[in-house]
Design an enzyme around this catalytic site. Structure first.
Site, PDB file in Angstrom:
ATOM      1  CE1 TYR A   1       1.769  -6.858   5.272  1.00  0.00           C
ATOM      2  CE2 TYR A   1      -0.037  -8.410   5.605  1.00  0.00           C
ATOM      3  CZ  TYR A   1       0.913  -7.539   6.120  1.00  0.00           C
ATOM      4  OH  TYR A   1       0.997  -7.354   7.473  1.00  0.00           O
TER       5      TYR A   1
ATOM      6  CG  ASP B   1       6.230   7.262   8.894  1.00  0.00           C
ATOM      7  OD1 ASP B   1       6.050   7.272   7.657  1.00  0.00           O
ATOM      8  OD2 ASP B   1       5.617   6.497   9.656  1.00  0.00           O
TER       9      ASP B   1
ATOM     10  CG  LEU C   1       2.212  -2.675  15.060  1.00  0.00           C
ATOM     11  CD1 LEU C   1       2.968  -3.614  14.136  1.00  0.00           C
ATOM     12  CD2 LEU C   1       1.869  -3.385  16.364  1.00  0.00           C
TER      13      LEU C   1
ATOM     14  N   GLY D   1       2.881   4.585  11.975  1.00  0.00           N
ATOM     15  CA  GLY D   1       1.826   3.609  11.711  1.00  0.00           C
ATOM     16  C   GLY D   1       1.198   3.116  13.009  1.00  0.00           C
TER      17      GLY D   1
HETATM   18  C1  AKB Z   1      -3.729  -6.776   7.188  1.00  0.00           C
HETATM   19  O1  AKB Z   1      -4.945  -6.922   7.321  1.00  0.00           O
HETATM   20  O2  AKB Z   1      -3.170  -6.660   6.085  1.00  0.00           O
HETATM   21  C2  AKB Z   1      -2.864  -6.763   8.432  1.00  0.00           C
HETATM   22  C3  AKB Z   1      -2.348  -8.110   8.780  1.00  0.00           C
HETATM   23  C4  AKB Z   1      -3.228  -9.132   9.362  1.00  0.00           C
HETATM   24  O3  AKB Z   1      -1.185  -8.369   8.604  1.00  0.00           O
HETATM   25  N1  AKB Z   1      -3.614  -6.222   9.523  1.00  0.00           N
END
Ligand code: AKB
Length: 304
Positions: A138, A32, A13, A11
């Site tokens: 998220y 991965d 990072l 990814g």
């Molecule tokens: C996203 O946009 O989901 C990520 C974040 C800010 O965690 N880049």
């Protein structure tokens, strides 16, 4: 000597951490769920962080003593399938912690995000400690991870650390499925004289951080004596904040004349619950966090 496992290594990072550790002659096993498109400068194994047995085998085989657990379904992709996003983000997290306890690994890095904030905090300048009420799956998974870090650190004498990353800007390796991704897309489209349709409104201000600052800052943070770290879950950090329209103007000044069309979609709703500016003074005080790249220096890298 550190022997580092990086999960989700292909990814945005992961590949940059690999470059850093490689320069410093630190052993890295990158994993991965897909093969790399080009040869990596470290050992690589296909492995799913959800597969506890396989990761356990790799940890033992390679004498791993530090983990950078970078597997994540980001904000926009998460909204398309929240159950899948929760499962991947949290099950892989739980696996890594459990395997670390069982294999005597104490040091773990796991990225959090500005997605942990929500509309109950002052989004124009979010403090280190404020009400966290994320509105995306998220963000909810990142907040759950932050709470678990504090809990596991106490209960098992682990040293799990985390930073709340803003949008990370990188050009060699790109993100996918995030809300802050627009910034990379717009820069690259306009640089190539291609029209860009922005999925956020022109005045949506979001915090950003150039990749070198993200990597160097994380490495510095990971090297600090635990005693000096007052925040036991995740520190706020940031570089600069910008709106799509301000970015468009900066790109125009650099000679880019391709058009930007503003046509917001579901990602606008996500961005509307995220901070515009971040207070990172606690990180500055505790472990000397500072960024080096503002927007102008960031664009200089692209237009050099
Ligand atoms: C996203 O946009 O989901 C990520 C974040 C800010 O965690 N880049």
């Amino acid at each position: 000597m550190e022997r580092i496992l990086i999960t989700g290594a292909l990814g945005q990072l992961g590949q940059e951490f690999i470059k850093f550790f490689n320069k410093n002659n630190t052993y890295v096993l990158a994993t991965d769920i897909r093969s790399p498109l080009k040869v990596l400068s470290c050992d690589f194994e296909i492995a799913d962080a959800m597969d506890e047995k396989r990761i356990d085998y790799l940890i033992k085989k390679n004498n791993i003593n530090v983990v950078y657990h970078l597997v994540a379904v980001l904000s926009a992709n998460g909204e398309k399938n929240p159950f899948m996003a929760w499962e991947i983000n949290m099950k892989s997290f739980q696996n890594i912690i459990n395997l670390s306890i069982n294999n005597g690994i104490k040091k773990i890095f796991w990225p959090s995000s500005i997605a942990v904030f929500g509309t109950k905090s002052n989004l124009s300048f979010v403090k280190q400690d404020c009400i966290l009420n994320p509105n995306t799956i998220y963000g909810i998974s990142k907040l759950a991870g932050e709470r678990l870090i504090d809990y596991y650190n106490n209960k098992f004498d682990l040293d799990i650390r985390s930073l709340r990353y803003p949008g990370i800007i990188s050009f060699d390796t790109k993100p996918g499925g995030g809300t802050t991704d627009y910034i990379i897309e717009m820069i690259q489209s306009l640089k190539n004289e291609k029209e860009y349709t922005c999925f956020l409104n022109k005045n949506t201000k979001l915090p950003m951080l150039y990749i070198d600052d993200a990597i160097n800052g994380t490495i510095k943070y990971m090297s600090i004596n635990k005693i000096n770290l007052r925040v036991k879950d995740a520190y706020n950090i940031t570089g600069f904040s910008i709106t799509p329209f301000e970015l468009e103007k900066k790109l125009n000044e650099l000679g880019c004349s391709a058009k930007v069309i503003y046509n917001s979609d579901f990602r606008q709703d996500i961005a509307d619950t995220w901070p515009k500016e971040i207070d990172d003074s606690t990180a500055r005080k505790d472990w000397g966090w500072k960024f080096d790249y503002g927007i102008d220096k960031t664009l200089k890298v692209v237009f050099k």
